[in-house]
Design a protein around this motif. Structure first.
Motif, PDB file in Angstrom:
ATOM      1  N   ASN A 111       0.828  -1.197   0.000  1.00 44.34           N
ATOM      2  CA  ASN A 111       0.000   0.000   0.000  1.00 44.34           C
ATOM      3  C   ASN A 111       0.865   1.249   0.000  1.00 44.34           C
ATOM      4  O   ASN A 111       1.937   1.281   0.594  1.00 44.34           O
ATOM      5  CB  ASN A 111      -0.911   0.034   1.230  1.00 44.34           C
ATOM      6  CG  ASN A 111      -2.024  -0.977   1.129  1.00 44.34           C
ATOM      7  OD1 ASN A 111      -2.445  -1.339   0.050  1.00 44.34           O
ATOM      8  ND2 ASN A 111      -2.501  -1.424   2.268  1.00 44.34           N
ATOM      9  N   SER A 112       0.381   2.289  -0.690  1.00 47.64           N
ATOM     10  CA  SER A 112       1.137   3.522  -0.789  1.00 47.64           C
ATOM     11  C   SER A 112       1.268   4.166   0.580  1.00 47.64           C
ATOM     12  O   SER A 112       0.324   4.207   1.373  1.00 47.64           O
ATOM     13  CB  SER A 112       0.436   4.465  -1.764  1.00 47.64           C
ATOM     14  OG  SER A 112       1.097   5.710  -1.787  1.00 47.64           O
TER      15      SER A 112
ATOM     16  N   ARG B  98     -10.042  12.443  -0.700  1.00 48.57           N
ATOM     17  CA  ARG B  98     -10.086  11.578  -1.888  1.00 48.57           C
ATOM     18  C   ARG B  98     -10.934  12.209  -2.983  1.00 48.57           C
ATOM     19  O   ARG B  98     -10.629  12.077  -4.152  1.00 48.57           O
ATOM     20  CB  ARG B  98     -10.649  10.191  -1.560  1.00 48.57           C
ATOM     21  CG  ARG B  98      -9.708   9.252  -0.843  1.00 48.57           C
ATOM     22  CD  ARG B  98      -8.469   8.896  -1.671  1.00 48.57           C
ATOM     23  NE  ARG B  98      -8.761   8.325  -2.975  1.00 48.57           N
ATOM     24  CZ  ARG B  98      -8.923   7.030  -3.219  1.00 48.57           C
ATOM     25  NH1 ARG B  98      -8.858   6.160  -2.236  1.00 48.57           N
ATOM     26  NH2 ARG B  98      -9.145   6.601  -4.448  1.00 48.57           N
TER      27      ARG B  98
ATOM     28  N   ALA C  56      -2.937   7.954  -3.646  1.00 49.74           N
ATOM     29  CA  ALA C  56      -4.132   7.517  -4.372  1.00 49.74           C
ATOM     30  C   ALA C  56      -4.815   8.666  -5.109  1.00 49.74           C
ATOM     31  O   ALA C  56      -5.680   8.434  -5.951  1.00 49.74           O
ATOM     32  CB  ALA C  56      -5.107   6.850  -3.412  1.00 49.74           C
TER      33      ALA C  56
ATOM     34  N   GLN D  96      -1.446   1.088 -13.022  1.00 47.82           N
ATOM     35  CA  GLN D  96      -2.526   1.748 -12.279  1.00 47.82           C
ATOM     36  C   GLN D  96      -3.813   0.957 -12.461  1.00 47.82           C
ATOM     37  O   GLN D  96      -4.369   0.920 -13.562  1.00 47.82           O
ATOM     38  CB  GLN D  96      -2.705   3.188 -12.746  1.00 47.82           C
ATOM     39  CG  GLN D  96      -3.691   3.987 -11.901  1.00 47.82           C
ATOM     40  CD  GLN D  96      -3.801   5.437 -12.368  1.00 47.82           C
ATOM     41  OE1 GLN D  96      -3.526   5.754 -13.520  1.00 47.82           O
ATOM     42  NE2 GLN D  96      -4.214   6.328 -11.466  1.00 47.82           N
TER      43      GLN D  96
ATOM     44  N   GLU E 195      -7.056   3.283  -8.181  1.00 46.24           N
ATOM     45  CA  GLU E 195      -5.908   3.120  -7.293  1.00 46.24           C
ATOM     46  C   GLU E 195      -4.763   4.036  -7.715  1.00 46.24           C
ATOM     47  O   GLU E 195      -4.775   4.610  -8.803  1.00 46.24           O
ATOM     48  CB  GLU E 195      -5.434   1.666  -7.294  1.00 46.24           C
ATOM     49  CG  GLU E 195      -6.421   0.704  -6.655  1.00 46.24           C
ATOM     50  CD  GLU E 195      -5.864  -0.703  -6.572  1.00 46.24           C
ATOM     51  OE1 GLU E 195      -6.650  -1.614  -6.259  1.00 46.24           O
ATOM     52  OE2 GLU E 195      -4.653  -0.891  -6.807  1.00 46.24           O
ATOM     53  N   ALA E 196      -3.766   4.144  -6.835  1.00 45.40           N
ATOM     54  CA  ALA E 196      -2.585   4.935  -7.146  1.00 45.40           C
ATOM     55  C   ALA E 196      -1.733   4.216  -8.180  1.00 45.40           C
ATOM     56  O   ALA E 196      -1.683   2.976  -8.190  1.00 45.40           O
ATOM     57  CB  ALA E 196      -1.760   5.150  -5.879  1.00 45.40           C
TER      58      ALA E 196
END
Lengths: 113, 116
Positions: A1-2, A9, A106, B38, B42-43
């Motif tokens: 996960n980032s 968001r 994200a 990607q 999502e990132a």
């Protein structure tokens, strides 16, 4: 996960309103980038920082966008007067000086109505 | 100036078939090349990056080889999986920051769609 944290968001604004988004880079990363990803999924570079100093920014960023990366606070990108064409996903990325690798958050999805 | 070209906007494959996504570049100075993936909502995540010692980077079954003679860094995988469906971006940064600054320059992306 980032480990790059972007808030919010989602952001909805009317034309002419200010829009502000924040980014917490990964710990220890001195380099921060902002990119705009448009509806065609194309990446457009906006501005980058090394520590608190601006390295490069495009013309659009100079005129209607402002950004900063203060020490001990989240980085931020603000659009002074939102336009419909600003609707996009705004991606923050951070990286180390020696690795040439960027790690992305994200994103904040901005909709300007 | 520096640039990255991805010629395919959409690649549709059947699961199990090999994948090859094209990437060519122009760079004044010695470049680092990257592939980012990607998934929807999502990132972008780093998938691969080139090495300076001509090693071939590999990750999650994907690999890419930097060919300076043809200015290419094509992404390959021997067998596509349904979960590989995503946007793939080739990107470049220059060792000499005077050229592209230290910007990461992205191609326009290739949408890979893997079907059963």
């Amino acid at each position: 996960n980032s480990k790059v944290i972007q808030t919010p968001r989602y952001l909805v604004k009317g034309q002419g309103q200010k829009a502000k988004m924040r980014c917490i880079p990964e710990k220890g990363h001195p380099v921060v980038f902002w990119y705009q990803q448009n509806k065609n999924n194309e990446f457009k570079f906006l501005i980058n920082f090394q520590n608190q100093e601006v390295l490069q920014q495009i013309d659009m960023t100079e005129k209607r966008f402002s950004a900063e990366c203060p020490s001990n606070s989240p980085c931020s990108l603000e659009i002074q007067s939102s336009e419909a064409g600003d609707s996009a996903l705004y991606l923050c990325a951070s990286g180390g000086l020696s690795q040439n690798t960027l790690y992305f958050g994200a994103g904040t999805r901005l909709s300007v109505l | 100036g520096d640039s990255v070209t991805q010629t395919e906007g959409l690649v549709t494959l059947t699961e199990g078939l090999p994948v090859m996504l094209n990437c060519t570049y122009q760079s004044t100075y010695s470049p680092f090349l990257f592939w980012y993936v990607q998934h929807l909502n999502e990132a972008p995540k780093l998938l691969l990056k080139s090495f300076t010692d001509n090693k071939r980077p590999e990750h999650q079954g994907f690999h890419a080889t930097l060919h300076k003679s043809s200015s290419s860094f094509h992404l390959q995988k021997s067998s596509a999986q349904l979960s590989d469906s995503a946007l793939y971006y080739c990107a470049l940064t220059s060792l000499n920051y005077g050229s592209s600054g230290n910007k990461l320059i992205f191609g326009i992306g290739t949408l890979l769609s893997v079907k059963p």
